[in-house]
Design a protein around this motif. Structure first.
Motif, mmCIF file in Angstrom:
data_model
loop_
_atom_site.group_PDB
_atom_site.id
_atom_site.type_symbol
_atom_site.label_atom_id
_atom_site.label_comp_id
_atom_site.label_asym_id
_atom_site.label_seq_id
_atom_site.Cartn_x
_atom_site.Cartn_y
_atom_site.Cartn_z
ATOM 1 N N ASP A 173 -52.804 29.185 -42.759
ATOM 2 C CA ASP A 173 -51.895 28.724 -43.885
ATOM 3 C C ASP A 173 -52.740 29.265 -45.069
ATOM 4 N N ALA A 177 -51.400 31.981 -47.841
ATOM 5 C CA ALA A 177 -51.144 31.643 -49.360
ATOM 6 C C ALA A 177 -51.760 32.777 -50.264
ATOM 7 N N ARG A 192 -49.426 25.732 -51.860
ATOM 8 C CA ARG A 192 -49.984 25.636 -50.397
ATOM 9 C C ARG A 192 -51.336 25.178 -50.137
#
Length: 343
Positions: A173, A177, A192
């Motif tokens: 993740d 981002a 995020r």
């Protein structure tokens, strides 16, 4: 340390270094696999940004402390190259890569040390060709990060790494981002990253980087301060100092540098650089008391440095203490510039 669970991160790092150094020395005595222990020592110094120390440890003797066998090991060459690049020494980084030419890690290291002025598509191509043959976890992560920072899209390598378990969902993740930010979706990237700043120092570092690159210095400083309070990482302290300098907050930067000097885990090379920066700052302000204070402190840690000796002499002269200045002159520091002749 990185997940905020260490009560005293500096002490954990010190113990790790002591244990790894002991293992390194012991294994050398019986010609054991000492490169593994040296790698742990190098990783500790990487966490503290002690790049000059890393280069010395990874370079074979007589110029450095590594043996020829250690210097030809992939992880040692990788960490040496990382340190050299951090100091802007691309030629030195290439020397580390040359020592492992023909090994599986070489392709990844060639992409790592490639000229940053190469066209973006060319840099992406180098990493995409290297990633399938890289078997070193850290370098694979760094390759994924570089692709993210270059705004590579589509990004199947990230999906493959997540699905195969090479990286965990949080790391995936964070990289997603970073890729969004590189493609101009800064707000989406910030949202995020903020989901992870309470549990990941890496998320804080990336968030500060994204905000800084977007010119949002105040917001970056706020996130940096929160991260320092939560994780206590020296890397975040250094990022805060750089942010203050880039946003031309000189007085706050000086205060931040003094605070950074109070850390016991700050490497010697960083301490010296900070002292010199503070001496220059206070000289411009004609604050001779602070020039003297930091010159004395720096000389206490690194005696015999001519520029520091002259700074101390100049500070005492400017305060009208000629006898003290003459006493210092008896150390016979070499004349290093016209200013020393004027003194």
């Amino acid at each position: 340390m990185t997940d905020g669970s260490a009560a005293v991160p500096a002490e954990d790092l010190r113990r790790a270094e002591d244990l790894a150094t002991a293992a390194w020395q012991q294994r050398r005595r019986w010609s054991g696999p000492s490169a593994d222990a040296l790698t742990v020592v190098l990783r500790k110094h990487l966490l503290a940004n002690a790049y000059t120390t890393m280069i010395n440890l990874a370079t074979p003797s007589p110029q450095g402390q590594a043996s020829e066998h250690e210097a030809s090991e992939g992880n040692v060459a990788y960490l040496g190259a990382i340190a050299a690049l951090a100091l802007g020494q691309r030629d030195k980084a290439t020397e580390f890569v040359d020592r492992v030419d023909g090994t599986p890690i070489a392709a990844g290291l060639r992409a790592l040390v490639a000229d940053p002025d190469l066209p973006q598509d060319e840099q992406v191509r180098l990493w995409r060709e290297a990633l399938p043959v890289i078997d070193q976890h850290d370098l694979r992560l760094r390759g994924l990060y570089r692709l993210a920072a270059l705004g590579a899209w589509p990004f199947p390598e990230l999906d493959q790494a997540r699905e195969s378990g090479v990286i965990d969902p949080v790391t995936a993740d964070l990289l997603a981002a970073r890729s969004e930010a590189a493609r101009g979706n800064v707000q989406a990237a910030v949202m995020r990253l903020r989901r992870h700043v309470a549990t990941s120092a890496g998320a804080v570092e990336l968030l500060v980087e994204v905000l800084e690159n977007d010119g949002q210095y105040d917001q970056a400083l706020e996130e940096c301060a929160r991260g320092i309070a939560r994780f206590g990482e020296v890397v975040l302290d250094a990022m805060q100092l750089n942010l203050l300098l880039r946003s031309d907050q000189r007085d706050a930067a000086a205060d931040s540098a003094v605070q950074l000097l109070s850390r016991t885990d700050l490497p010697a090379e960083r301490r010296l650089a900070l002292r010199r920066g503070l001496i220059g700052f206070y000289t411009m302000r004609a604050d001779w008391v602070n020039v003297e204070t930091h010159s004395r402190a720096a000389l206490g840690e690194r005696p015999g440095q001519a520029d520091l000796q002259w700074a101390l002499i100049g500070a005492t002269v400017s305060q009208g203490r000629l006898d003290d200045a003459w006493t210092r002159q008896q150390l016979n520091p070499p004349v290093i510039n016209r200013g020393a002749l004027d003194e």
